[in-house]
Scaffold this motif. Sequence first.
Motif, PDB file in Angstrom:
ATOM      1  N   SER A   1       0.845  -1.184   0.000  1.00 48.00           N
ATOM      2  CA  SER A   1       0.000   0.000   0.000  1.00 48.00           C
ATOM      3  C   SER A   1       0.875   1.228   0.000  1.00 48.00           C
ATOM      4  O   SER A   1       1.984   1.219   0.521  1.00 48.00           O
ATOM      5  N   ASP A   2       0.370   2.318  -0.594  1.00 48.13           N
ATOM      6  CA  ASP A   2       1.074   3.593  -0.541  1.00 48.13           C
ATOM      7  C   ASP A   2       0.760   4.353   0.735  1.00 48.13           C
ATOM      8  O   ASP A   2       1.351   5.390   1.008  1.00 48.13           O
ATOM      9  N   GLU A   3      -0.179   3.854   1.517  1.00 51.56           N
ATOM     10  CA  GLU A   3      -0.546   4.483   2.776  1.00 51.56           C
ATOM     11  C   GLU A   3       0.193   3.755   3.894  1.00 51.56           C
ATOM     12  O   GLU A   3      -0.018   2.568   4.129  1.00 51.56           O
ATOM     13  N   LEU A   4       1.070   4.475   4.585  1.00 57.44           N
ATOM     14  CA  LEU A   4       1.997   3.834   5.508  1.00 57.44           C
ATOM     15  C   LEU A   4       1.466   3.852   6.936  1.00 57.44           C
ATOM     16  O   LEU A   4       1.951   4.559   7.805  1.00 57.44           O
ATOM     17  N   TYR A   5       0.439   3.058   7.187  1.00 56.80           N
ATOM     18  CA  TYR A   5      -0.098   2.937   8.535  1.00 56.80           C
ATOM     19  C   TYR A   5      -0.374   1.465   8.813  1.00 56.80           C
ATOM     20  O   TYR A   5      -0.412   0.621   7.927  1.00 56.80           O
ATOM     21  N   GLU A   6      -0.545   1.145  10.086  1.00 60.08           N
ATOM     22  CA  GLU A   6      -0.949  -0.205  10.480  1.00 60.08           C
ATOM     23  C   GLU A   6      -2.157  -0.081  11.398  1.00 60.08           C
ATOM     24  O   GLU A   6      -2.324   0.912  12.099  1.00 60.08           O
TER      25      GLU A   6
ATOM     26  N   ARG B   1      12.165   5.875   8.836  1.00 61.23           N
ATOM     27  CA  ARG B   1      11.364   6.631   7.885  1.00 61.23           C
ATOM     28  C   ARG B   1      10.813   7.854   8.589  1.00 61.23           C
ATOM     29  O   ARG B   1       9.824   7.786   9.296  1.00 61.23           O
ATOM     30  N   PRO B   2      11.478   9.029   8.447  1.00 61.34           N
ATOM     31  CA  PRO B   2      11.078  10.188   9.224  1.00 61.34           C
ATOM     32  C   PRO B   2       9.742  10.764   8.801  1.00 61.34           C
ATOM     33  O   PRO B   2       9.607  11.401   7.761  1.00 61.34           O
ATOM     34  N   GLY B   3       8.717  10.514   9.590  1.00 60.23           N
ATOM     35  CA  GLY B   3       7.463  11.221   9.444  1.00 60.23           C
ATOM     36  C   GLY B   3       6.593  10.918   8.248  1.00 60.23           C
ATOM     37  O   GLY B   3       5.614  11.610   8.022  1.00 60.23           O
ATOM     38  N   LEU B   4       6.895   9.910   7.447  1.00 60.66           N
ATOM     39  CA  LEU B   4       6.089   9.624   6.263  1.00 60.66           C
ATOM     40  C   LEU B   4       4.915   8.721   6.606  1.00 60.66           C
ATOM     41  O   LEU B   4       5.081   7.710   7.285  1.00 60.66           O
ATOM     42  N   VAL B   5       3.726   9.089   6.118  1.00 59.44           N
ATOM     43  CA  VAL B   5       2.555   8.243   6.288  1.00 59.44           C
ATOM     44  C   VAL B   5       1.960   7.837   4.937  1.00 59.44           C
ATOM     45  O   VAL B   5       0.942   7.146   4.886  1.00 59.44           O
ATOM     46  N   HIS B   6       2.595   8.275   3.837  1.00 64.67           N
ATOM     47  CA  HIS B   6       2.217   7.803   2.505  1.00 64.67           C
ATOM     48  C   HIS B   6       3.401   8.030   1.568  1.00 64.67           C
ATOM     49  O   HIS B   6       4.414   8.605   1.965  1.00 64.67           O
ATOM     50  N   ARG B   7       3.290   7.556   0.336  1.00 68.17           N
ATOM     51  CA  ARG B   7       4.397   7.673  -0.617  1.00 68.17           C
ATOM     52  C   ARG B   7       3.838   7.744  -2.028  1.00 68.17           C
ATOM     53  O   ARG B   7       2.667   7.434  -2.269  1.00 68.17           O
ATOM     54  N   ILE B   8       4.680   8.154  -2.966  1.00 72.42           N
ATOM     55  CA  ILE B   8       4.341   8.096  -4.387  1.00 72.42           C
ATOM     56  C   ILE B   8       5.524   7.475  -5.128  1.00 72.42           C
ATOM     57  O   ILE B   8       6.642   7.434  -4.616  1.00 72.42           O
ATOM     58  N   ASP B   9       5.275   6.990  -6.330  1.00 65.26           N
ATOM     59  CA  ASP B   9       6.297   6.282  -7.096  1.00 65.26           C
ATOM     60  C   ASP B   9       7.476   7.184  -7.446  1.00 65.26           C
ATOM     61  O   ASP B   9       7.345   8.416  -7.507  1.00 65.26           O
ATOM     62  N   LYS B  10       8.589   6.550  -7.725  1.00 66.63           N
ATOM     63  CA  LYS B  10       9.812   7.262  -8.116  1.00 66.63           C
ATOM     64  C   LYS B  10       9.551   8.256  -9.241  1.00 66.63           C
ATOM     65  O   LYS B  10       9.947   9.423  -9.169  1.00 66.63           O
TER      66      LYS B  10
ATOM     67  N   ALA C   1      -2.094   9.484  10.004  1.00 62.90           N
ATOM     68  CA  ALA C   1      -2.316   8.068   9.682  1.00 62.90           C
ATOM     69  C   ALA C   1      -3.789   7.701   9.841  1.00 62.90           C
ATOM     70  O   ALA C   1      -4.339   6.933   9.047  1.00 62.90           O
ATOM     71  N   LYS C   2      -4.436   8.259  10.864  1.00 66.56           N
ATOM     72  CA  LYS C   2      -5.860   7.987  11.086  1.00 66.56           C
ATOM     73  C   LYS C   2      -6.699   8.503   9.912  1.00 66.56           C
ATOM     74  O   LYS C   2      -7.660   7.851   9.477  1.00 66.56           O
TER      75      LYS C   2
END
Length: 345
Positions: free
Chosen positions: A15-20, A150-159, A178-179
Amino acid sequence: MADYTDQEQTDSDDSDELYEHHRIVVDKGQALLRIDKFLMDRLPNVTRNKLQGAIRSESVQVNQKPVKVSYKVKPLDVITITLAEPPRDTDVVPENIPLDIVYEDEELLIVDKSAGMVVHPAYNNWNGTLVNALTYYLRNLPTSRNGEGRPGLVHRIDKDTSGLLVIAKSEYSMAFLAKQFFDHSIERTYYALVWGVPKEDTGTITGHVGRSPKDRRVMTVYPDGSYGKHAVTHYKVLRRFKYVSLVQCNLETGRTHQIRAHMKYIGHPLFSDAMYGGDSILQGMPSGSYKTFVENAFKLMPRQALHAKSLGFVHPTTREFIHFESALPEDFEAVLQKWALYEAQ
């Protein structure tokens, strides 16, 4: 409105959303205990500061209601927790790489990432990533984790996707953001140039997205829900050219390569997207001056035509909705102008 649907399922995949997300039912014999202490014993590798930040941001709920840090768990309480993912077990070298910072305050910053920059260090990309740059920039903050993770990231996008990312500067903000990603209340708009001309002005694509069994780098849509994760993309055609279209995509979920996989699934791969077949001439006769024109357009934009155009969310401390826009990068604008001139001939 066009509508492509399937059934929802909760398979595990990227997932691109970095939460659990966790759900804990308290034992019948549990003695009264402060909730942060209770959770410390049950969630590995989670600090007390992170848990307290999550509780204050209402990312920890008991029986579907937020609680205070002083709350004492009771037998049969149902506790749900949404946390930013723990840092990856990888040493990150801080690097003084320039960042295009659109906005910054004490709790967060918004970065406009250029195409070609990897977000996370990984095999063959240990340096020069956004995380390397952020680790340096945020090196004095607790979320930098002393240069690790991973400092502070809760999502990502492709290179090779350009555009906006939000980065948290505190444990509290990480939990709060994240919520919102978990609740699908974050507003994200992408612009994509796709092959072909969709018949409908608007549409919704709903189809599980998971890794292809033939190539693990590629994501595939599983319309029967047999594999992958539930994914929803809403699209709107902004402009139709002769053989391509500019489309606005709004993400309801955030799966790896979601827009790229979904648009290919409905027959409109992204222009110049080599991984999903968009780097071939898919509309028009692949010969003569038209072939030369398209090849020159590929050279102008040698990456998928995808840009994270806008980002909107509720601020962790002011609780006000804030919204940010990013201008299309030069390569994207150049290709659009090229198609406009071709159509005008």
